[in-house]
Design an enzyme around this catalytic site. Structure first.
Site, short mmCIF file in Angstrom:
data_model
loop_
_atom_site.label_atom_id
_atom_site.label_comp_id
_atom_site.label_asym_id
_atom_site.label_seq_id
_atom_site.Cartn_x
_atom_site.Cartn_y
_atom_site.Cartn_z
N TYR A 55 18.33 7.35 43.90
CA TYR A 55 17.67 6.55 42.86
C TYR A 55 18.70 6.06 41.85
CZ TYR A 55 14.11 5.34 39.34
OH TYR A 55 13.31 4.68 38.43
N THR A 91 21.92 5.68 42.21
CA THR A 91 22.82 4.71 42.84
C THR A 91 22.16 3.33 42.90
OG1 THR A 91 23.86 6.45 44.14
CG2 THR A 91 24.12 4.21 44.96
N1 LIG Z 1 7.94 5.18 35.24
C1 LIG Z 1 9.16 5.41 34.77
O1 LIG Z 1 9.39 6.38 34.02
C2 LIG Z 1 10.29 4.48 35.14
C3 LIG Z 1 11.51 4.67 34.48
C4 LIG Z 1 12.58 3.84 34.81
C5 LIG Z 1 12.42 2.84 35.76
N2 LIG Z 1 11.21 2.70 36.40
C6 LIG Z 1 11.11 1.63 37.38
O2 LIG Z 1 10.03 0.79 37.06
C7 LIG Z 1 9.53 0.18 38.26
C8 LIG Z 1 8.02 0.33 38.31
O3 LIG Z 1 7.71 1.72 38.40
P1 LIG Z 1 6.32 2.34 37.85
O4 LIG Z 1 6.70 3.48 37.02
O5 LIG Z 1 5.46 1.29 37.29
O6 LIG Z 1 5.73 2.93 39.22
P2 LIG Z 1 4.41 2.57 40.04
O7 LIG Z 1 4.44 3.48 41.22
O8 LIG Z 1 3.22 2.58 39.15
O9 LIG Z 1 4.65 1.06 40.50
C9 LIG Z 1 5.51 0.70 41.53
C10 LIG Z 1 4.86 -0.39 42.36
O10 LIG Z 1 5.81 -0.84 43.34
C11 LIG Z 1 5.10 -1.05 44.55
N3 LIG Z 1 6.01 -1.00 45.69
C12 LIG Z 1 6.59 0.09 46.26
N4 LIG Z 1 7.33 -0.29 47.33
C13 LIG Z 1 7.22 -1.63 47.43
C14 LIG Z 1 7.76 -2.60 48.32
N5 LIG Z 1 8.53 -2.24 49.36
N6 LIG Z 1 7.47 -3.92 48.12
C15 LIG Z 1 6.66 -4.29 47.09
N7 LIG Z 1 6.10 -3.41 46.23
C16 LIG Z 1 6.38 -2.10 46.40
C17 LIG Z 1 4.05 0.06 44.58
O11 LIG Z 1 2.99 -0.24 45.47
C18 LIG Z 1 3.62 0.10 43.13
O12 LIG Z 1 2.51 -0.74 42.86
C19 LIG Z 1 10.28 0.86 39.42
O13 LIG Z 1 11.35 0.03 39.82
C20 LIG Z 1 10.81 2.13 38.79
O14 LIG Z 1 11.98 2.61 39.44
C21 LIG Z 1 10.16 3.49 36.10
#
Ligand SMILES: NC(=O)c1ccc[n+]([C@@H]2O[C@H](COP(=O)([O-])OP(=O)(O)OC[C@H]3O[C@@H](n4cnc5c(N)ncnc54)[C@H](O)[C@@H]3O)[C@@H](O)[C@H]2O)c1
Length: 267
Positions: free
Chosen positions: A156, A158
């Protein structure tokens, strides 16, 4: 007139969490939003929510791991709307924690495929349209894990560090075309991705955050809307940390808090 009236936005992984909050924010400020995700049911529902609130939104299924799928979705959007002003590369997965020597090829590859390759495919396809219209706002969803890394999440971290390379190099290349490319680095945000973690550690993590809470998807959406707006045209190749100050707190602070509390107790 609302800030994004007349603009078209594509948000990947917008069926839930942070992506959905960004889509809703852009939609309620006037953008036509294309919700894309692998989760069709939740994606359709998210688009419906925006329409019910008076915004314009449609859903398209998109697995960002497929360059072909990405190209056809972006071509479809441009054919329908005529332009594409905003791309938010948000789709992501948390992956499973594992010590380096036990991390499988599949876990490693899947992480890089979704976050790095997927964002690259979308950025490449969007940039070719944005260059012609000489305007664009691209936001890559990195993470606080690209500041501090994260133990047992080498895959993650990376992937999220790699997104900064993509952000900075494409910012240099696309600036003369009126296109900005920036990254967001959310800290701990309540979503499906962090659900299990927060079930066991929310209080501990909130206490270690200067604002006293973990973040919400709306906190990240506010920063995304700023980077997506025409006002942010002189900001490119940067990343904004949205973490309530969590990154600043370390063990030394806790030692100090205990010392001050101990002193106060003896007075
Ligand atoms: N929640 C946190 O604390 C946090 C912190 C830092 C970064 N992020 C980043 O924010 C982004 C959103 O995360 P979130 O927390 O809203 O999680 P989440 O699981 O609610 O949303 C992620 C979404 O991505 C979709 N997804 C997964 N694989 C996919 C693919 N191959 N093609 C298209 N869609 C796909 C899922 O179906 C989901 O709807 C991610 O990139 C995550 O790494 C989240």
């Amino acid at each position: 007139m609302k800030k994004f009236t007349g603009q078209t936005a594509l948000v990947t992984g917008a069926a839930s969490g942070i992506g959905k909050a960004i889509a809703k924010k852009l939609g309620c400020e006037g953008a036509f939003v294309w919700i894309t995700d692998i989760n069709e049911k939740a994606g359709q529902a998210a688009a419906q929510e925006i329409r019910q609130e008076g915004g314009k939104a449609e859903f398209l299924p998109l697995d960002v791991r497929s360059a072909e799928n990405v190209t056809s979705v972006i071509d479809h959007i441009v054919a329908q709307n005529g332009t594409l002003e905003i791309l938010v590369n948000n789709a992501g997965i948390p992956g499973n924690p594992a010590p380096i020597e036990q991390m499988s090829d599949v876990e490693w590859q899947t992480m890089l495929d979704i976050h790095v390759n997927g964002s690259f495919y979308c950025l490449r396809a969007a940039a070719s349209h944005m260059k012609k219209q000489r305007y664009g706002r691209i936001i890559n969803m990195s993470s606080l894990a690209s500041e501090t890394a994260l133990q047992y999440f080498a895959h993650y971290a990376t992937a999220k560090y790699a997104l900064l390379g993509l952000t900075e190099s494409s910012a240099k290349e696309l600036g003369l075309f009126g296109i900005t490319v920036n990254a967001l680095k959310p800290g701990i945000i309540r979503s499906a991705l962090t659900g299990d973690l927060l079930d066991v550690a929310e209080e501990r993590l909130a206490t270690s955050t200067p604002t006293g809470t973990v973040g919400s998807p709306d906190d990240v959406a506010a920063a995304a809307a700023f980077l997506a707006s025409p006002d942010s045209g002189f900001l490119t190749g940067i990343s904004i940390i949205v973490d309530g100050g969590f990154r600043l707190v370390n063990e030394m602070d806790k030692v100090m808090i205990d010392m001050v509390a101990a002193t106060a107790a003896t007075e």
